[in-house]
Design an enzyme around this catalytic site. Structure first.
Site, PDB file in Angstrom:
ATOM      1  N   HIS A 205       0.849  -1.263   0.035  1.00 20.31           N
ATOM      2  CA  HIS A 205      -0.188  -0.205  -0.162  1.00 20.31           C
ATOM      3  C   HIS A 205       0.959   1.244  -0.044  1.00 20.31           C
ATOM      4  O   HIS A 205       0.236   2.298  -0.078  1.00 20.31           O
ATOM      5  CB  HIS A 205      -1.069  -0.100   1.208  1.00 20.31           C
ATOM      6  CG  HIS A 205      -0.269   0.368   2.332  1.00 20.31           C
ATOM      7  ND1 HIS A 205       0.412  -0.515   2.971  1.00 20.31           N
ATOM      8  CD2 HIS A 205      -0.065   1.395   3.337  1.00 20.31           C
ATOM      9  CE1 HIS A 205       0.885  -0.223   4.292  1.00 20.31           C
ATOM     10  NE2 HIS A 205       0.597   1.231   4.430  1.00 20.31           N
TER      11      HIS A 205
HETATM   12  C1  UD1 Z   1      -1.634   5.578   6.154  1.00 23.99           C
HETATM   13  C2  UD1 Z   1      -0.425   5.962   6.676  1.00 23.99           C
HETATM   14  C3  UD1 Z   1       0.711   4.902   6.433  1.00 23.99           C
HETATM   15  C4  UD1 Z   1       0.136   3.665   7.082  1.00 23.99           C
HETATM   16  C5  UD1 Z   1      -1.266   3.229   6.424  1.00 23.99           C
HETATM   17  C6  UD1 Z   1      -1.956   2.039   7.010  1.00 23.99           C
HETATM   18  C7  UD1 Z   1       0.010   8.445   6.376  1.00 23.99           C
HETATM   19  C8  UD1 Z   1       0.789   9.494   5.796  1.00 23.99           C
HETATM   20  N1  UD1 Z   1      -0.067   7.261   5.871  1.00 23.99           N
HETATM   21  O1  UD1 Z   1      -1.696   5.466   4.527  1.00 23.99           O
HETATM   22  O2  UD1 Z   1       2.020   5.218   7.102  1.00 23.99           O
HETATM   23  O3  UD1 Z   1       0.950   2.519   6.736  1.00 23.99           O
HETATM   24  O4  UD1 Z   1      -2.261   4.400   6.738  1.00 23.99           O
HETATM   25  O5  UD1 Z   1      -3.085   1.495   6.487  1.00 23.99           O
HETATM   26  O6  UD1 Z   1      -0.464   8.673   7.391  1.00 23.99           O
HETATM   27  N2  UD1 Z   1      -9.158   5.166   2.505  1.00 23.99           N
HETATM   28  C9  UD1 Z   1     -10.547   4.399   2.430  1.00 23.99           C
HETATM   29  N3  UD1 Z   1     -10.844   3.923   3.709  1.00 23.99           N
HETATM   30  C10 UD1 Z   1     -10.343   4.281   5.045  1.00 23.99           C
HETATM   31  C11 UD1 Z   1      -9.128   4.939   4.808  1.00 23.99           C
HETATM   32  C12 UD1 Z   1      -8.388   5.324   3.738  1.00 23.99           C
HETATM   33  O7  UD1 Z   1     -10.900   4.078   1.393  1.00 23.99           O
HETATM   34  O8  UD1 Z   1     -10.675   3.814   5.892  1.00 23.99           O
HETATM   35  C13 UD1 Z   1      -8.430   5.219   1.106  1.00 23.99           C
HETATM   36  C14 UD1 Z   1      -8.781   7.065   0.791  1.00 23.99           C
HETATM   37  O9  UD1 Z   1      -9.055   6.749  -0.713  1.00 23.99           O
HETATM   38  C15 UD1 Z   1      -7.502   7.438   0.757  1.00 23.99           C
HETATM   39  C16 UD1 Z   1      -6.390   6.222   0.743  1.00 23.99           C
HETATM   40  O10 UD1 Z   1      -7.073   5.242   1.124  1.00 23.99           O
HETATM   41  O11 UD1 Z   1      -7.694   8.585   0.240  1.00 23.99           O
HETATM   42  C17 UD1 Z   1      -5.240   6.506   1.537  1.00 23.99           C
HETATM   43  O12 UD1 Z   1      -5.466   6.972   2.890  1.00 23.99           O
HETATM   44  P1  UD1 Z   1      -4.591   7.786   3.842  1.00 23.99           P
HETATM   45  O13 UD1 Z   1      -5.169   7.865   5.301  1.00 23.99           O
HETATM   46  O14 UD1 Z   1      -4.269   9.266   3.257  1.00 23.99           O
HETATM   47  O15 UD1 Z   1      -3.152   6.922   3.744  1.00 23.99           O
HETATM   48  P2  UD1 Z   1      -2.955   5.526   3.792  1.00 23.99           P
HETATM   49  O16 UD1 Z   1      -2.294   5.130   2.620  1.00 23.99           O
HETATM   50  O17 UD1 Z   1      -3.983   4.660   4.301  1.00 23.99           O
END
Ligand code: UD1
Length: 365
Positions: A205
């Site tokens: 991811h």
């Molecule tokens: C975040 C953390 C990363 C961690 C990861 C674990 C940061 C910079 N990154 O990355 O260190 O390893 O979490 O999962 O804080 N989304 C959903 N549902 C959710 C959450 C996210 O659909 O409940 C999707 C959304 O499209 C979002 C994307 O995932 O834009 C990324 O989510 P985000 O929290 O920005 O970063 P992660 O890639 O999850």
């Protein structure tokens, strides 16, 4: 003593669990749990509360997804109000996600002391958003709880005074050791039609791997070759699922019948699957530590790691994202050349006990 604990994203939850539990042992500790809402899907958040017995958050900020600046700013705006209202003695932040950084900055500006659990990790790669979060959070924290001697060294090299640094072990290991027997009883591999030690478990991811179509395509090429030798189970992160659709990679995946994509899994099921895997392929940070404790071979699909102790002492090998190297190293492990390792110092299931005893002594002794 009033401790305000912060969680935001999935990997925060297995870290806060043992801390919350330990705080409950002290009648003079009053704790408040704030969930920023960085992760919000049930499978990325609620399931971990249920499985790990974490109490429902007292305060939810509901910030959701966004660019780094948007997400960080939204957490800061909402968290400032919480701090002014709650007036805690200390804010506890864990890990290296955007919520960790945002709450540490907000607290420091209001002169509320910050304790950072998992301090001192460094990949020395500032293109990784988490690296920025680690550096800033550590620079602002008053208590830096380090997981390894290497992490302590990083903090010293950055000029953090010794009296702020505490080598305590890893709270993720506390959770793993507590829940291992419960996870093992689930017999998860058979639910996915897999034999114990007869499959590879994959997570992917990192933005550097899945947001770049060429890098992602290369990794999928490697997986296409590997699944011919051993089935791959792939619980896919929402970010990764989004990119598969955006880049039109569905057909590539369909051409790999033994690469099985499933939804994100809960803690117990994933732990059980990790324990019984022949091999784990990952770009996660925490999983490198967990496989080291479990003695399961791990290949890290990144160019660096912020957890080098998992390589020098554990079962981890950092292989990068070159498809040929990924396939070669996988084949080496399948041919029974897995790195053997030992469990790093103080990764003994008692990190939370050490941390809370230090904080309690400071405020209540
Ligand atoms: C975040 C953390 C990363 C961690 C990861 C674990 C940061 C910079 N990154 O990355 O260190 O390893 O979490 O999962 O804080 N989304 C959903 N549902 C959710 C959450 C996210 O659909 O409940 C999707 C959304 O499209 C979002 C994307 O995932 O834009 C990324 O989510 P985000 O929290 O920005 O970063 P992660 O890639 O999850």
């Amino acid at each position: 003593m009033h401790i305000l604990n912060v969680v935001g994203a999935r990997p925060n939850l297995m870290k806060i669990g043992p801390l919350v539990e330990e705080m409950r042992c002290f009648p003079d500790i009053h704790q408040t749990l704030v969930h920023t809402g960085q992760h919000y899907d049930a499978k990325m958040s609620r399931i971990f509360f249920d499985e790990l017995g974490i109490p429902q958050p007292d305060i939810c900020l509901g910030v959701g997804s966004g660019s780094h600046a948007e997400q960080t700013a939204r957490v800061m705006l909402a968290f400032e109000k919480v701090l002014l209202e709650e007036q805690p003695d200390v804010v506890v932040v864990v890990g290296d996600v955007n919520s960790t950084l945002a709450c540490a900055v907000t607290a420091a500006k209001l002169w509320v002391p910050v304790a950072h659990v998992e301090a001192g990790l460094r990949s020395f790669d500032r293109k990784m958003p988490e690296e920025i979060n680690r550096i800033v959070t550590d620079a602002l924290s008053d208590w830096l709880f380090a997981t390894s001697r290497g992490a302590v060294e990083h903090l010293r090299n950055e000029g953090v005074p010794d009296e702020k640094i505490f080598f305590v072990g890893d709270v993720m290991v506390d959770t793993l050791m507590k829940y291992r027997p419960r996870a093992e009883a689930l017999r998860s591999p058979s639910k996915f039609g897999l034999e114990p030690k007869g499959y590879t478990l994959l997570t992917l991811h990192r933005p550097s791997n899945v947001d770049d179509a060429d890098v992602f395509a290369g990794i999928l090429d490697a997986l296409a070759a590997i699944q011919c030798d051993v089935p791959i189970l792939f619980p896919a992160h929402p970010r990764t699922v989004k990119r598969i659709q955006e880049f039109g990679f569905q057909e590539r995946l369909a051409a790999s019948p033994d690469l099985h994509i499933v939804e994100p899994l809960g803690y117990l099921e994933f732990l059980d699957l990790m324990m019984h895997a022949r091999l784990v392929l990952t770009d996660s940070g925490g999983i490198q530590g967990e496989t080291t404790v479990l003695g399961v071979p791990c290949l890290t699909l990144r160019e660096n790691t912020e957890r080098p102790v998992t390589v020098t002492e554990g079962t981890n090998l950092v292989v990068g994202t070159d498809p040929i190297r990924i396939v070669e190293e996988t084949q080496r492990i399948l041919a029974d050349n897995a790195p053997s390792g030992r469990i790093p110092e103080l990764w003994d299931g008692r990190a939370a006990e050490r941390i809370i005893s230090i904080l309690h002594q400071h405020f209540c002794a």
